[in-house]
Design a protein around this motif. Structure first.
Motif, PDB file in Angstrom:
ATOM      1  N   ASP A 238      48.492  40.544  37.123  1.00 21.75           N
ATOM      2  CA  ASP A 238      48.148  41.948  37.367  1.00 21.75           C
ATOM      3  C   ASP A 238      47.003  42.084  38.360  1.00 21.75           C
ATOM      4  O   ASP A 238      47.024  42.957  39.246  1.00 21.75           O
ATOM      5  N   SER A 239      45.986  41.233  38.207  1.00 17.09           N
ATOM      6  CA  SER A 239      44.838  41.338  39.108  1.00 17.09           C
ATOM      7  C   SER A 239      45.245  41.088  40.555  1.00 17.09           C
ATOM      8  O   SER A 239      44.854  41.831  41.465  1.00 17.09           O
ATOM      9  N   CYS A 240      46.030  40.052  40.785  1.00 15.37           N
ATOM     10  CA  CYS A 240      46.468  39.749  42.149  1.00 15.37           C
ATOM     11  C   CYS A 240      47.332  40.878  42.709  1.00 15.37           C
ATOM     12  O   CYS A 240      47.159  41.293  43.863  1.00 15.37           O
ATOM     13  N   LEU A 241      48.248  41.377  41.912  1.00 15.67           N
ATOM     14  CA  LEU A 241      49.144  42.433  42.383  1.00 15.67           C
ATOM     15  C   LEU A 241      48.401  43.737  42.650  1.00 15.67           C
ATOM     16  O   LEU A 241      48.855  44.568  43.439  1.00 15.67           O
ATOM     17  N   GLU A 242      47.238  43.908  42.004  1.00 16.96           N
ATOM     18  CA  GLU A 242      46.440  45.117  42.203  1.00 16.96           C
ATOM     19  C   GLU A 242      45.349  44.929  43.257  1.00 16.96           C
ATOM     20  O   GLU A 242      44.477  45.778  43.413  1.00 16.96           O
ATOM     21  N   GLY A 243      45.392  43.808  43.988  1.00 12.43           N
ATOM     22  CA  GLY A 243      44.414  43.566  45.037  1.00 12.43           C
ATOM     23  C   GLY A 243      43.060  43.121  44.538  1.00 12.43           C
ATOM     24  O   GLY A 243      42.068  43.244  45.251  1.00 12.43           O
ATOM     25  N   GLU A 244      43.013  42.590  43.316  1.00 13.59           N
ATOM     26  CA  GLU A 244      41.761  42.097  42.731  1.00 13.59           C
ATOM     27  C   GLU A 244      41.885  40.591  42.511  1.00 13.59           C
ATOM     28  O   GLU A 244      41.677  40.073  41.416  1.00 13.59           O
ATOM     29  N   GLU A 245      42.217  39.882  43.597  1.00 10.71           N
ATOM     30  CA  GLU A 245      42.487  38.444  43.496  1.00 10.71           C
ATOM     31  C   GLU A 245      41.320  37.649  42.939  1.00 10.71           C
ATOM     32  O   GLU A 245      41.515  36.562  42.379  1.00 10.71           O
TER      33      GLU A 245
ATOM     34  N   TYR B 292      32.872  50.228  42.926  1.00  4.55           N
ATOM     35  CA  TYR B 292      33.364  50.352  41.554  1.00  4.55           C
ATOM     36  C   TYR B 292      32.630  51.465  40.811  1.00  4.55           C
ATOM     37  O   TYR B 292      33.235  52.234  40.045  1.00  4.55           O
TER      38      TYR B 292
END
Length: 349
Positions: free
Chosen positions: A98-105, A171
């Motif tokens: 989820d993090s990678c797919l949301e641009g939070e690699e 954030y």
């Protein structure tokens, strides 16, 4: 495989010394970069001296990399030979969570692949080696564009110190008129001041050194509070909406929590090697305060930060060092004798 000149640590106590390392041949989606500059981060010291745990030697540090594309793989679409590019703290991630797919690699649930000292599962489990070297090969999806006209040496620390402070400001949705505190005025702290000011905030710097007052104001700080002065700390009570804590040594954050207004937040950025004193939950409860932490930023946010810095004419304040000055620079960093970031001139390797 190609060879690259580098400086590496061979043990926790040996210091850095010249070495030759191998870089993989660029694959279809890889970019080969001729490194021109690499920032020196305090985390480099923590790592090679094993203050954050054991590592595999020899290790080439460096995750604030700026250079020029020297070769691209057959299927690379984002970069061309001659482009000015950067590489920050990670060179890969799982790309599926989820993090990678949301641009939070940076928060990859399987663990992102660090630029140095990390096992690279996508490339036969080889250990990554960092930017104190003449070249590096990185997947194009983890390479950043350095904006045209930006000073390349002064841009290097943005890839760690810049994004580490920009990401929590975004954030927290810091906007014009907000009041932001910055604890510490080192590599991270000086970037936090510049970025918060560019976002329109009023900025208060907390320091244990009265001698840093003028420097803080030069960077744009609106106020400076000597944190060892109880009266000054009391006067700052309930005055801030957000605080970025950039100090990497153990310290008590409870006095700083008292300077936050209701619904304020303190975000921890510095990572001490020793335990921190506990946070008094009563301080959190009585004003609905939040105490959190933040890593770097994802690739898209890091590019956003670079573009924001270009728009606002922001770079890091640096001192350039030669390769044969790296060990002296490390000692000076530990002593706090840098204003505010060392950058290696990789042509001296």
């Amino acid at each position: 495989m190609t060879q690259a000149n580098a400086y590496a640590a061979t043990s926790p106590d040996a210091g850095l010394e010249p070495i030759t390392i191998e870089r993989r041949d660029p694959g279809a989606h890889d970019v080969e970069i001729a490194i021109e500059f690499c920032g020196l981060c305090h985390s480099d010291i923590h790592t090679v001296r094993e203050e954050w745990g054991g590592i595999t030697f020899p290790l080439v540090p460096g995750h604030e990399i700026v250079g020029t594309v020297s070769h691209v793989g057959a299927e690379v679409t984002q970069f061309a030979v001659g482009d000015a590019v950067g590489v920050g703290c990670m060179v890969d991630s799982c790309r599926e969570c989820d993090s990678c797919l949301e641009g939070e690699e940076q928060y990859c649930s399987r663990g992102n692949t660090g630029t140095y000292g990390a096992t690279d599962p996508r490339h036969d489990g080889e250990m990554t080696q960092g930017g104190y070297s003449s070249s590096i090969v990185v997947d194009e999806n983890y390479v950043l564009s350095i904006p045209e006209g930006m000073d390349r040496a002064a841009a290097a620390p943005l890839l760690c110190a810049g994004i580490t402070t920009y990401s929590p400001l975004r954030y927290l949705d810091v906007q014009e008129g907000d009041a932001v505190g910055v604890i510490g005025l080192g590599g991270l702290g000086h970037m936090a001041v510049k970025l918060a000011k560019a976002l329109g905030a009023t900025v208060t710097v907390f320091t244990t050194s009265a001698g840093k007052t003028a420097a803080a104001h030069e960077l744009g700080a609106d106020a400076v509070v000597l944190s060892t002065d109880p009266a000054a700390m009391a006067a700052a009570k309930d005055s801030l909406n957000a605080i970025l804590d950039t100090v990497a040594a153990s310290h008590d954050i409870n006095p700083y929590m008292r300077t936050l207004a209701r619904d304020g937040a303190l975000i921890q950025l510095g990572l001490p090697s020793d335990d921190m004193p506990p946070v008094n939950p009563g301080l959190l409860i009585r004003k609905r305060l939040a105490y959190g932490g933040s890593l770097i930023g994802g690739i898209a946010e890091t590019q956003e930060m670079l573009d924001f810095c270009a728009e606002h004419n922001i770079t890091s304040d640096i001192e350039i060092v030669r390769a044969d000055e790296l060990n002296e620079a490390y000692d000076r960093m530990v002593a706090g004798d840098v204003k505010y970031r060392f950058v290696l001139d990789n042509s001296t390797l």
